[in-house]
Design a protein around this motif. Structure first.
Motif, PDB file in Angstrom:
ATOM      1  N   LEU A  10       0.830  -1.208   0.000  1.00 40.70           N
ATOM      2  CA  LEU A  10       0.000   0.000   0.000  1.00 40.70           C
ATOM      3  C   LEU A  10       0.860   1.253   0.000  1.00 40.70           C
ATOM      4  CD1 LEU A  10      -2.813  -0.976   2.525  1.00 40.70           C
ATOM      5  CD2 LEU A  10      -3.083  -0.572   0.072  1.00 40.70           C
ATOM      6  N   ALA A  11       1.945   1.225   0.790  1.00 42.94           N
ATOM      7  CA  ALA A  11       2.812   2.390   0.867  1.00 42.94           C
ATOM      8  C   ALA A  11       3.476   2.667  -0.478  1.00 42.94           C
ATOM      9  CB  ALA A  11       3.876   2.184   1.950  1.00 42.94           C
ATOM     10  N   VAL A  12       3.994   1.590  -1.124  1.00 46.62           N
ATOM     11  CA  VAL A  12       4.627   1.741  -2.431  1.00 46.62           C
ATOM     12  C   VAL A  12       3.626   2.232  -3.458  1.00 46.62           C
ATOM     13  CG1 VAL A  12       5.739   0.508  -4.315  1.00 46.62           C
ATOM     14  CG2 VAL A  12       6.417   0.028  -1.960  1.00 46.62           C
ATOM     15  N   THR A  13       2.417   1.666  -3.404  1.00 47.46           N
ATOM     16  CA  THR A  13       1.368   2.087  -4.329  1.00 47.46           C
ATOM     17  C   THR A  13       1.054   3.561  -4.167  1.00 47.46           C
ATOM     18  OG1 THR A  13       0.385  -0.114  -4.265  1.00 47.46           O
ATOM     19  CG2 THR A  13      -1.004   1.666  -5.087  1.00 47.46           C
ATOM     20  N   ALA A  14       0.976   4.008  -2.903  1.00 46.34           N
ATOM     21  CA  ALA A  14       0.663   5.413  -2.631  1.00 46.34           C
ATOM     22  C   ALA A  14       1.758   6.329  -3.171  1.00 46.34           C
ATOM     23  CB  ALA A  14       0.484   5.628  -1.136  1.00 46.34           C
ATOM     24  N   VAL A  15       3.031   5.923  -2.963  1.00 47.43           N
ATOM     25  CA  VAL A  15       4.149   6.726  -3.449  1.00 47.43           C
ATOM     26  C   VAL A  15       4.131   6.810  -4.967  1.00 47.43           C
ATOM     27  CG1 VAL A  15       6.656   6.815  -3.640  1.00 47.43           C
ATOM     28  CG2 VAL A  15       5.597   6.280  -1.448  1.00 47.43           C
ATOM     29  N   CYS A  16       3.887   5.655  -5.618  1.00 56.00           N
ATOM     30  CA  CYS A  16       3.848   5.626  -7.085  1.00 56.00           C
ATOM     31  C   CYS A  16       2.716   6.493  -7.614  1.00 56.00           C
ATOM     32  CB  CYS A  16       3.682   4.189  -7.580  1.00 56.00           C
ATOM     33  SG  CYS A  16       5.118   3.138  -7.250  1.00 56.00           S
ATOM     34  N   ALA A  17       1.556   6.387  -6.943  1.00 54.01           N
ATOM     35  CA  ALA A  17       0.406   7.166  -7.383  1.00 54.01           C
ATOM     36  C   ALA A  17       0.696   8.649  -7.249  1.00 54.01           C
ATOM     37  CB  ALA A  17      -0.827   6.786  -6.555  1.00 54.01           C
ATOM     38  N   GLN A  60       2.024  17.354   3.711  1.00 56.15           N
ATOM     39  CA  GLN A  60       2.870  16.195   4.006  1.00 56.15           C
ATOM     40  C   GLN A  60       2.481  15.553   5.332  1.00 56.15           C
ATOM     41  OE1 GLN A  60       7.033  17.167   3.548  1.00 56.15           O
ATOM     42  NE2 GLN A  60       6.762  17.892   1.451  1.00 56.15           N
ATOM     43  N   MET A  61       1.172  15.295   5.466  1.00 59.35           N
ATOM     44  CA  MET A  61       0.640  14.689   6.686  1.00 59.35           C
ATOM     45  C   MET A  61       0.688  13.170   6.619  1.00 59.35           C
ATOM     46  SD  MET A  61      -2.813  16.904   7.413  1.00 59.35           S
ATOM     47  CE  MET A  61      -2.754  18.541   8.132  1.00 59.35           C
ATOM     48  N   ASN A  62       0.844  12.527   7.780  1.00 59.74           N
ATOM     49  CA  ASN A  62       0.659  11.087   7.849  1.00 59.74           C
ATOM     50  C   ASN A  62      -0.776  10.804   8.285  1.00 59.74           C
ATOM     51  OD1 ASN A  62       0.484  11.294  10.704  1.00 59.74           O
ATOM     52  ND2 ASN A  62       2.710  11.120  10.881  1.00 59.74           N
ATOM     53  N   ILE A 236     -16.562  20.221  16.674  1.00 57.25           N
ATOM     54  CA  ILE A 236     -16.010  20.692  15.412  1.00 57.25           C
ATOM     55  C   ILE A 236     -15.389  19.517  14.672  1.00 57.25           C
ATOM     56  CG2 ILE A 236     -14.193  22.118  14.389  1.00 57.25           C
ATOM     57  CD1 ILE A 236     -14.643  24.118  16.641  1.00 57.25           C
ATOM     58  N   ILE A 237     -15.677  19.404  13.385  1.00 55.57           N
ATOM     59  CA  ILE A 237     -15.095  18.336  12.586  1.00 55.57           C
ATOM     60  C   ILE A 237     -13.647  18.710  12.283  1.00 55.57           C
ATOM     61  CG2 ILE A 237     -15.239  17.070  10.413  1.00 55.57           C
ATOM     62  CD1 ILE A 237     -17.531  16.505  12.288  1.00 55.57           C
ATOM     63  N   SER A 238     -12.698  17.993  12.905  1.00 56.05           N
ATOM     64  CA  SER A 238     -11.291  18.353  12.774  1.00 56.05           C
ATOM     65  C   SER A 238     -10.541  17.494  11.765  1.00 56.05           C
ATOM     66  CB  SER A 238     -10.595  18.267  14.139  1.00 56.05           C
ATOM     67  OG  SER A 238     -10.680  16.944  14.654  1.00 56.05           O
ATOM     68  N   TYR A 239     -11.160  16.402  11.285  1.00 58.83           N
ATOM     69  CA  TYR A 239     -10.486  15.602  10.265  1.00 58.83           C
ATOM     70  C   TYR A 239     -10.304  16.451   9.013  1.00 58.83           C
ATOM     71  CZ  TYR A 239     -11.206  11.087  12.637  1.00 58.83           C
ATOM     72  OH  TYR A 239     -11.177  10.032  13.505  1.00 58.83           O
ATOM     73  N   VAL A 240      -9.149  16.387   8.413  1.00 63.54           N
ATOM     74  CA  VAL A 240      -8.932  17.180   7.200  1.00 63.54           C
ATOM     75  C   VAL A 240      -9.526  16.445   5.993  1.00 63.54           C
ATOM     76  CG1 VAL A 240      -6.828  18.191   8.122  1.00 63.54           C
ATOM     77  CG2 VAL A 240      -6.684  16.141   6.716  1.00 63.54           C
ATOM     78  N   PRO A 241      -9.909  17.178   4.952  1.00 64.35           N
ATOM     79  CA  PRO A 241     -10.419  16.522   3.745  1.00 64.35           C
ATOM     80  C   PRO A 241      -9.331  15.625   3.146  1.00 64.35           C
ATOM     81  CG  PRO A 241     -10.824  18.896   3.693  1.00 64.35           C
ATOM     82  CD  PRO A 241      -9.892  18.643   4.837  1.00 64.35           C
ATOM     83  N   HIS A 242      -9.686  14.389   2.829  1.00 63.39           N
ATOM     84  CA  HIS A 242      -8.719  13.478   2.202  1.00 63.39           C
ATOM     85  C   HIS A 242      -9.461  12.402   1.421  1.00 63.39           C
ATOM     86  CE1 HIS A 242      -9.736  11.675   6.090  1.00 63.39           C
ATOM     87  NE2 HIS A 242      -9.341  10.501   5.638  1.00 63.39           N
TER      88      HIS A 242
END
Length: 344
Positions: A10-17, A60-62, A236-242
């Motif tokens: 998944l990590a490699v896929t995310a980086v490639c994407a 550059q959030m995790n 308050i909804i604190s999750y960022v859009p992703h």
């Protein structure tokens, strides 16, 4: 071991994407933005990015930071940093004592209610704390109104009633609701849950079996058999859009309030939930299935499927086991039941 390998894939896929799909800035983006009251994370992201849901990438959030981001307040300065060759946003603090435009750390004294939310708080506040759906597991359980004082059939603001299932004072404030229309999966017709019709608020007067409560607000007349759930404070909804990490394939179950169609700022129900790994903050794209109609040489009507049309975006702000609710943040046409929702 399997989990570790899967995570690496998944990590490699995310980086490639990410490498194959670089961040796109808006035309002539500002080099900074001073946050003001009324801003949202979506608005701020849209000042820099063509695709606001890619906010975590430009910061550059995790994954943990997506769910628990650094809070942003009015007066903060969001800076666009291109020093690394790729766009990145970072946060500065503007203080008058440091001279015009000088940025340096400062201590917050801003009230909590001024924290910048992900999406407009006034658009979703009624839906954050109020009951929205009744799932199968809740149909035969919970707190119910069992009697009215003075043997009345209906009660309203200021009246009292008795309810079963409140043995102590651990919860003082309650929401009152009634089972509404069924929410059916457009593909299978299966009832996933029932819409909860919000009736009002009540405050506990005396616990017991039954307990005595007084109605503090009644939007509709309240009757014996109506249900109650604890009334949490709106958050308050604190999750960022992703965008979702997994593939999403959902359908619009309905537009809240029993409307036939909706648009920007409408609240829609989707037929996916926690069991499908849907979470608060996910952004999905809305699509309309299209068919080209024609008449052949013999005069018969023909239908030719054409690619689905993407027309909007929705931000998921509340999630149940099999259903989630989303605010339509962008829409070029009306949203209707049966439209699809996918990864943006």
């Amino acid at each position: 071991m399997v989990r570790i390998i899967s995570a690496l894939i998944l990590a490699v896929t995310a980086v490639c994407a990410s490498a194959a799909d670089p961040l796109q800035l808006v035309d002539n983006p500002p080099d900074r933005h001073v946050v003001v009251k009324g801003d949202t994370l979506w608005d701020i992201s849209g000042k820099f990015l063509k695709h606001p849901w890619r906010w975590p990438e430009i910061w550059q959030m995790n994954r943990d930071q997506i769910k628990n981001p650094h809070l942003i307040y009015p007066g903060d300065v969001v800076l666009l940093d291109m020093s690394s060759g790729s766009p990145r946003l970072r946060l500065g603090k503007k203080v008058g004592s440091g001279g015009p435009g000088k940025l340096q750390p400062t201590v917050y004294s801003t009230p909590v209610q001024q924290v910048i939310p992900s999406i407009p708080a006034n658009a979703i506040e009624p839906f954050i704390s109020q009951p929205l759906v009744i799932e199968d597991s809740e149909l035969d359980t919970g707190v119910k109104i069992v009697a009215m004082q003075e043997d009345r059939m209906l009660v309203g603001t200021g009246d009292t009633f008795y309810a079963s299932g409140i043995p102590d004072t651990s919860v003082e404030k309650w929401h009152i609701f009634r089972k509404g229309k069924p929410l059916k999966d457009p593909a299978t017709g299966k009832v996933l849950a029932y819409e909860a019709f919000f009736l009002g608020n009540a405050k506990l007067v005396k616990p017991g079996e039954p307990a005595l409560l007084r109605i503090s607000l009644a939007k509709e007349e309240i009757a014996r058999g109506d249900r109650l759930v604890p009334a949490p404070e709106p958050q308050i909804i604190s999750y960022v859009p992703h965008r979702p990490e997994q593939e999403i394939s959902a359908r619009v179950l309905g537009i809240y309030g029993g409307l036939r169609e909706g648009g920007a700022n409408s609240v829609v129900a989707l037929n996916v939930g926690k069991k499908d790994a849907m979470e608060i903050g996910h952004v999905v794209a809305l699509y309309r299935k299209r068919v080209s109609l024609d008449v052949d040489e013999s005069g018969r009507r023909t239908e030719t499927p054409v690619p689905d049309e993407r027309y909007g975006l929705a931000f998921v702000f509340r999630v149940f086991d099999g259903i989630s609710y989303a605010l339509v943040v962008e829409s070029s046409k009306a949203v209707i039941v049966g439209d699809t929702a996918r990864n943006p």
